[in-house]
Every structure is written in structure tokens, then in C-alpha cells.
Motif scaffolding. Structure first.
Motif, PDB file in Angstrom:
ATOM      1  N   GLU A  96     -39.022  95.425 -41.205  1.00 27.64           N
ATOM      2  CA  GLU A  96     -39.541  96.519 -40.378  1.00 27.64           C
ATOM      3  C   GLU A  96     -38.865  96.540 -39.016  1.00 27.64           C
ATOM      4  O   GLU A  96     -38.516  97.610 -38.505  1.00 27.64           O
ATOM      5  CB  GLU A  96     -41.049  96.377 -40.224  1.00 27.64           C
ATOM      6  N   ARG A  97     -38.658  95.363 -38.450  1.00 23.59           N
ATOM      7  CA  ARG A  97     -38.013  95.303 -37.137  1.00 23.59           C
ATOM      8  C   ARG A  97     -36.572  95.791 -37.234  1.00 23.59           C
ATOM      9  O   ARG A  97     -36.079  96.499 -36.336  1.00 23.59           O
ATOM     10  CB  ARG A  97     -38.063  93.873 -36.603  1.00 23.59           C
ATOM     11  N   GLY A  98     -35.892  95.440 -38.315  1.00 23.00           N
ATOM     12  CA  GLY A  98     -34.512  95.891 -38.487  1.00 23.00           C
ATOM     13  C   GLY A  98     -34.410  97.391 -38.699  1.00 23.00           C
ATOM     14  O   GLY A  98     -33.506  98.044 -38.184  1.00 23.00           O
ATOM     15  N   LEU A  99     -35.354  97.949 -39.465  1.00 19.66           N
ATOM     16  CA  LEU A  99     -35.329  99.385 -39.745  1.00 19.66           C
ATOM     17  C   LEU A  99     -35.659 100.230 -38.521  1.00 19.66           C
ATOM     18  O   LEU A  99     -35.384 101.434 -38.501  1.00 19.66           O
ATOM     19  CB  LEU A  99     -36.306  99.707 -40.875  1.00 19.66           C
ATOM     20  N   THR A 100     -36.257  99.606 -37.517  1.00 18.86           N
ATOM     21  CA  THR A 100     -36.610 100.322 -36.284  1.00 18.86           C
ATOM     22  C   THR A 100     -35.803  99.821 -35.093  1.00 18.86           C
ATOM     23  O   THR A 100     -36.164 100.078 -33.948  1.00 18.86           O
ATOM     24  CB  THR A 100     -38.113 100.167 -35.997  1.00 18.86           C
ATOM     25  N   ASP A 101     -34.710  99.118 -35.370  1.00 21.45           N
ATOM     26  CA  ASP A 101     -33.873  98.578 -34.303  1.00 21.45           C
ATOM     27  C   ASP A 101     -33.346  99.708 -33.426  1.00 21.45           C
ATOM     28  O   ASP A 101     -33.164 100.841 -33.889  1.00 21.45           O
ATOM     29  CB  ASP A 101     -32.704  97.800 -34.907  1.00 21.45           C
ATOM     30  N   SER A 102     -33.094  99.409 -32.175  1.00 23.56           N
ATOM     31  CA  SER A 102     -32.594 100.424 -31.248  1.00 23.56           C
ATOM     32  C   SER A 102     -31.139 100.792 -31.519  1.00 23.56           C
ATOM     33  O   SER A 102     -30.665 101.847 -31.083  1.00 23.56           O
ATOM     34  CB  SER A 102     -32.726  99.923 -29.802  1.00 23.56           C
ATOM     35  N   ASP A 103     -30.420  99.944 -32.249  1.00 22.96           N
ATOM     36  CA  ASP A 103     -29.013 100.196 -32.536  1.00 22.96           C
ATOM     37  C   ASP A 103     -28.867 100.847 -33.910  1.00 22.96           C
ATOM     38  O   ASP A 103     -29.386 100.353 -34.917  1.00 22.96           O
ATOM     39  CB  ASP A 103     -28.229  98.879 -32.497  1.00 22.96           C
ATOM     40  N   ARG A 104     -28.146 101.954 -33.989  1.00 19.83           N
ATOM     41  CA  ARG A 104     -28.037 102.709 -35.235  1.00 19.83           C
ATOM     42  C   ARG A 104     -27.314 101.922 -36.325  1.00 19.83           C
ATOM     43  O   ARG A 104     -27.642 102.053 -37.512  1.00 19.83           O
ATOM     44  CB  ARG A 104     -27.332 104.039 -34.987  1.00 19.83           C
ATOM     45  N   LEU A 105     -26.323 101.095 -35.950  1.00 21.18           N
ATOM     46  CA  LEU A 105     -25.591 100.336 -36.961  1.00 21.18           C
ATOM     47  C   LEU A 105     -26.451  99.227 -37.559  1.00 21.18           C
ATOM     48  O   LEU A 105     -26.276  98.876 -38.731  1.00 21.18           O
ATOM     49  CB  LEU A 105     -24.315  99.750 -36.352  1.00 21.18           C
ATOM     50  N   VAL A 106     -27.350  98.699 -36.775  1.00 29.63           N
ATOM     51  CA  VAL A 106     -28.284  97.705 -37.312  1.00 29.63           C
ATOM     52  C   VAL A 106     -29.242  98.388 -38.281  1.00 29.63           C
ATOM     53  O   VAL A 106     -29.506  97.888 -39.379  1.00 29.63           O
ATOM     54  CB  VAL A 106     -29.063  97.009 -36.171  1.00 29.63           C
ATOM     55  N   ARG A 107     -29.762  99.560 -37.903  1.00 31.85           N
ATOM     56  CA  ARG A 107     -30.651 100.297 -38.805  1.00 31.85           C
ATOM     57  C   ARG A 107     -29.923 100.672 -40.089  1.00 31.85           C
ATOM     58  O   ARG A 107     -30.489 100.606 -41.179  1.00 31.85           O
ATOM     59  CB  ARG A 107     -31.193 101.568 -38.121  1.00 31.85           C
ATOM     60  N   LYS A 108     -28.656 101.061 -39.970  1.00 32.49           N
ATOM     61  CA  LYS A 108     -27.862 101.418 -41.145  1.00 32.49           C
ATOM     62  C   LYS A 108     -27.690 100.210 -42.063  1.00 32.49           C
ATOM     63  O   LYS A 108     -27.802 100.334 -43.295  1.00 32.49           O
ATOM     64  CB  LYS A 108     -26.501 101.946 -40.698  1.00 32.49           C
ATOM     65  N   ALA A 109     -27.407  99.059 -41.477  1.00 33.92           N
ATOM     66  CA  ALA A 109     -27.225  97.856 -42.288  1.00 33.92           C
ATOM     67  C   ALA A 109     -28.492  97.509 -43.052  1.00 33.92           C
ATOM     68  O   ALA A 109     -28.443  97.128 -44.231  1.00 33.92           O
ATOM     69  CB  ALA A 109     -26.811  96.687 -41.390  1.00 33.92           C
ATOM     70  N   TRP A 110     -29.632  97.681 -42.418  1.00 34.68           N
ATOM     71  CA  TRP A 110     -30.893  97.407 -43.104  1.00 34.68           C
ATOM     72  C   TRP A 110     -31.187  98.465 -44.158  1.00 34.68           C
ATOM     73  O   TRP A 110     -31.755  98.162 -45.214  1.00 34.68           O
ATOM     74  CB  TRP A 110     -32.043  97.309 -42.092  1.00 34.68           C
ATOM     75  N   ALA A 111     -30.794  99.688 -43.909  1.00 35.90           N
ATOM     76  CA  ALA A 111     -30.994 100.739 -44.906  1.00 35.90           C
ATOM     77  C   ALA A 111     -30.141 100.486 -46.144  1.00 35.90           C
ATOM     78  O   ALA A 111     -30.501 100.894 -47.250  1.00 35.90           O
ATOM     79  CB  ALA A 111     -30.646 102.100 -44.309  1.00 35.90           C
ATOM     80  N   GLU A 112     -29.017  99.810 -45.978  1.00 37.99           N
ATOM     81  CA  GLU A 112     -28.107  99.545 -47.093  1.00 37.99           C
ATOM     82  C   GLU A 112     -28.481  98.301 -47.887  1.00 37.99           C
ATOM     83  O   GLU A 112     -27.962  98.093 -48.984  1.00 37.99           O
ATOM     84  CB  GLU A 112     -26.670  99.410 -46.561  1.00 37.99           C
ATOM     85  N   ARG A 113     -29.366  97.469 -47.339  1.00 38.58           N
ATOM     86  CA  ARG A 113     -29.805  96.274 -48.084  1.00 38.58           C
ATOM     87  C   ARG A 113     -30.692  96.701 -49.236  1.00 38.58           C
ATOM     88  O   ARG A 113     -31.555  97.556 -49.093  1.00 38.58           O
ATOM     89  CB  ARG A 113     -30.584  95.326 -47.169  1.00 38.58           C
ATOM     90  N   LEU A 114     -30.485  96.060 -50.386  1.00 42.71           N
ATOM     91  CA  LEU A 114     -31.251  96.421 -51.577  1.00 42.71           C
ATOM     92  C   LEU A 114     -32.112  95.270 -52.082  1.00 42.71           C
ATOM     93  O   LEU A 114     -32.538  95.278 -53.242  1.00 42.71           O
ATOM     94  CB  LEU A 114     -30.301  96.884 -52.684  1.00 42.71           C
ATOM     95  N   ASP A 115     -32.367  94.288 -51.218  1.00 46.08           N
ATOM     96  CA  ASP A 115     -33.166  93.139 -51.640  1.00 46.08           C
ATOM     97  C   ASP A 115     -34.621  93.255 -51.205  1.00 46.08           C
ATOM     98  O   ASP A 115     -35.337  92.257 -51.113  1.00 46.08           O
ATOM     99  CB  ASP A 115     -32.554  91.841 -51.122  1.00 46.08           C
ATOM    100  N   TYR A 116     -35.065  94.465 -50.962  1.00 43.23           N
ATOM    101  CA  TYR A 116     -36.475  94.710 -50.648  1.00 43.23           C
ATOM    102  C   TYR A 116     -36.838  96.104 -51.121  1.00 43.23           C
ATOM    103  O   TYR A 116     -35.971  96.969 -51.278  1.00 43.23           O
ATOM    104  CB  TYR A 116     -36.737  94.575 -49.148  1.00 43.23           C
ATOM    105  N   ALA A 117     -38.114  96.300 -51.391  1.00 39.23           N
ATOM    106  CA  ALA A 117     -38.597  97.622 -51.818  1.00 39.23           C
ATOM    107  C   ALA A 117     -39.166  98.336 -50.592  1.00 39.23           C
ATOM    108  O   ALA A 117     -40.190  97.924 -50.052  1.00 39.23           O
ATOM    109  CB  ALA A 117     -39.668  97.463 -52.894  1.00 39.23           C
ATOM    110  N   PRO A 118     -38.525  99.396 -50.159  1.00 35.41           N
ATOM    111  CA  PRO A 118     -38.993 100.084 -48.954  1.00 35.41           C
ATOM    112  C   PRO A 118     -40.318 100.802 -49.182  1.00 35.41           C
ATOM    113  O   PRO A 118     -40.601 101.288 -50.284  1.00 35.41           O
ATOM    114  CB  PRO A 118     -37.867 101.068 -48.653  1.00 35.41           C
ATOM    115  N   LYS A 119     -41.105 100.853 -48.138  1.00 32.01           N
ATOM    116  CA  LYS A 119     -42.375 101.577 -48.193  1.00 32.01           C
ATOM    117  C   LYS A 119     -42.115 103.079 -48.002  1.00 32.01           C
ATOM    118  O   LYS A 119     -41.099 103.466 -47.421  1.00 32.01           O
ATOM    119  CB  LYS A 119     -43.311 101.065 -47.099  1.00 32.01           C
ATOM    120  N   PRO A 120     -43.032 103.923 -48.489  1.00 31.89           N
ATOM    121  CA  PRO A 120     -42.839 105.373 -48.332  1.00 31.89           C
ATOM    122  C   PRO A 120     -42.599 105.798 -46.886  1.00 31.89           C
ATOM    123  O   PRO A 120     -41.748 106.655 -46.618  1.00 31.89           O
ATOM    124  CB  PRO A 120     -44.142 105.963 -48.883  1.00 31.89           C
TER     125      PRO A 120
END
Length: 255
Positions: free
Chosen positions: A76-100
Motif C-alpha cells: 500500500e505504501r509503495g502504491l501511494t508513493d510520492s514518486d511516479r516511478l516507484v508507483r509504476k514499479a509496484w503496479a508492475e509487480r505480480l506477486d500480490y493480489a491488488p484490492k479493488p
């Protein structure tokens, strides 16, 4: 100098003391170099320390590492990071099931790179509203990512809009989809597209019968690759006719 040594791997695996010292180095480029090394197993404390680093590049490097399982809080902290590239990296990870709510937030992110990353994920079922919003996104990266998804059936309006997109890369993806029946107008429009890639995609489609004019035009296309596609297609068409004639000549073929 310390960053250069941290990047070198020819001196063997680092000791735990060296790893710990590198993690807490005051220079961010040193911490980044240690975050990018994969020849040691980080402790949970070191992972958390890296994910919470005050330098975005270090957080990004830890988000890209796949040798640990992140906690829900870290995700959750990564998906809401202030840096867009960090958020992108977390969006690209597939080792978790994202919540709606995480999916919706990602698809509505102000960064087109983050939206495109979420648009390309295949581990969730998008809503009709999310599909439509993605297909009409201002970013062609996002529109192309949604055009590539095959887990929804596009409406005739969405197909038409995709085939007439101002970006040829988007039009090409729609030309390559096989989950709709193109109209005669759409076929003709695709075969005379200004993009060689789009014309080639339409030339390869076998779900329509080209007119003599379209065949002639294809054989005279400025692109050698497209001319070859049409030459091969014409050979197949001729062979099919010959095979049909041979079948008719067989005894009992006409009852």
C-alpha cells in the motif's frame, strides 16, 4: 568510490557486516548500489529500511526486487508513493493480489506511466467503466494497453474508435484483434492506412475476402513486406480455387 565497490561483484559475496554498512551509508548512490545487488539475502529489517528510504531511486530499486514477499502495508505504501516511478514499479509487480480500491486508484493515477502499468495487468477483471475510460484515455500508452487486453468484448463503438485512433500503434493493435467482425468500410480504411504496420496487419487478416482492387493495390504497395504478404495471400487463394476444382473432378463429387 564506495558506490563503485558496491557495484562490483568480482570480489565475491559480501559479508553481513558489509551489507549492513552499505544499507546505512549516508550517500544515496551507495545505498542504491546495494539495493540493486542480488547476491545476498536481505533481512526483513533491511527490506523495510530500503522501502522507506528517503531517496526515490532507492525505493524504486527495492520495489523492483522480487526476492522477498512484501507485506500488505509495504504494498500500500509503495502504491501511494510520492514518486511516479516507484508507483509504476509496484503496479508492475505480480506477486500480490491488488484490492479493488488499489486497482481503481492506479487506473486513475495522474501519471500516464502508472495508468499504463495498471492497464496492462491481467490479474483483475475490469469494470465496463474502467474499460471505457482506458480506451478513451488521453495517453496513447494507456489506450494501447487496453487495446491489447483480450479479457473483454469491445463494443462496435469502441472498435470503430480504436481503428481510427490518431496513433498508428493503437490502430495496429486493433487491426490485430480477432474478436470482432470488421465492416467493409473498416477493412478498406485499414488497407489504405498511412502506416505500413497497420496496412500489414490488415493484409494478414484472413477473416475477409479482399476485392480485386484491394489485391491489386496490395501487390503494388510501396512496402516490399506488404507486397510479399499479398503475394503469399494470392498464392493461397489460387491454391484454394485449384483444390476446389480438383474436388469437383473426383468421381461422385457431384452426387
Amino acid at each position: 568510490m564506495r558506490a563503485q565497490w558496491a557495484k562490483r561483484t568480482d570480489w565475491g559475496p559480501p559479508t553481513p557486516e558489509q551489507v549492513e554498512r552499505g544499507f546505512t551509508d549516508k550517500r544515496h548512490e551507495v545505498r542504491l548500489a546495494w539495493a540493486e545487488r542480488l547476491d545476498y539475502i536481505p533481512t526483513p529489517e533491511q527490506i523495510e529500511f530500503g522501502l522507506a528510504d528517503d531517496w526515490p531511486a532507492v525505493r524504486w530499486a527495492w520495489a523492483k526486487r522480487l526476492d522477498y514477499t512484501p507485506t500488505p502495508q509495504q504494498i500500500e505504501r509503495g502504491l501511494t508513493d510520492s514518486d511516479r516511478l516507484v508507483r509504476k514499479a509496484w503496479a508492475e509487480r505480480l506477486d500480490y493480489a491488488p484490492k479493488p480500491q488499489q486497482i481503481e486508484r492506479g487506473l486513475a493515477d495522474f501519471s500516464e506511466e502508472v495508468r499504463a502499468a495498471w492497464s496492462g495487468r491481467q490479474d483483475y477483471t475490469p469494470t465496463p467503466e474502467q474499460i471505457e475510460r482506458g480506451l478513451t484515455d488521453e495517453s496513447w500508452w494507456v489506450r494501447k494497453a487496453w487495446a491489447k487486453r483480450l479479457d473483454y468484448t469491445p463494443t462496435p463503438q469502441q472498435v470503430e474508435r480504436g481503428l481510427t485512433d490518431k496513433i498508428w500503434g493503437v490502430r495496429q493493435v486493433w487491426a490485430e484483434r480477432r474478436d470482432y467482425t470488421p465492416t467493409l468500410e473498416q477493412i478498406e480504411l485499414g488497407l489504405v492506412d498511412s502506416s505500413e504496420e497497420v496496412r500489414a496487419a490488415w493484409a494478414r487478416r484472413l477473416d475477409y475476402t479482399p476485392t480485386p482492387e484491394q489485391i491489386e493495390r496490395g501487390l503494388a504497395d510501396p512496402s516490399e513486406d506488404i507486397r510479399q504478404i499479398w503475394q503469399e495471400r494470392l498464392k493461397c487463394m489460387v491454391q484454394e480455387v485449384q483444390d476446389d476444382l480438383l474436388d469437383l473432378d473426383q468421381p461422385g463429387a457431384q452426387g
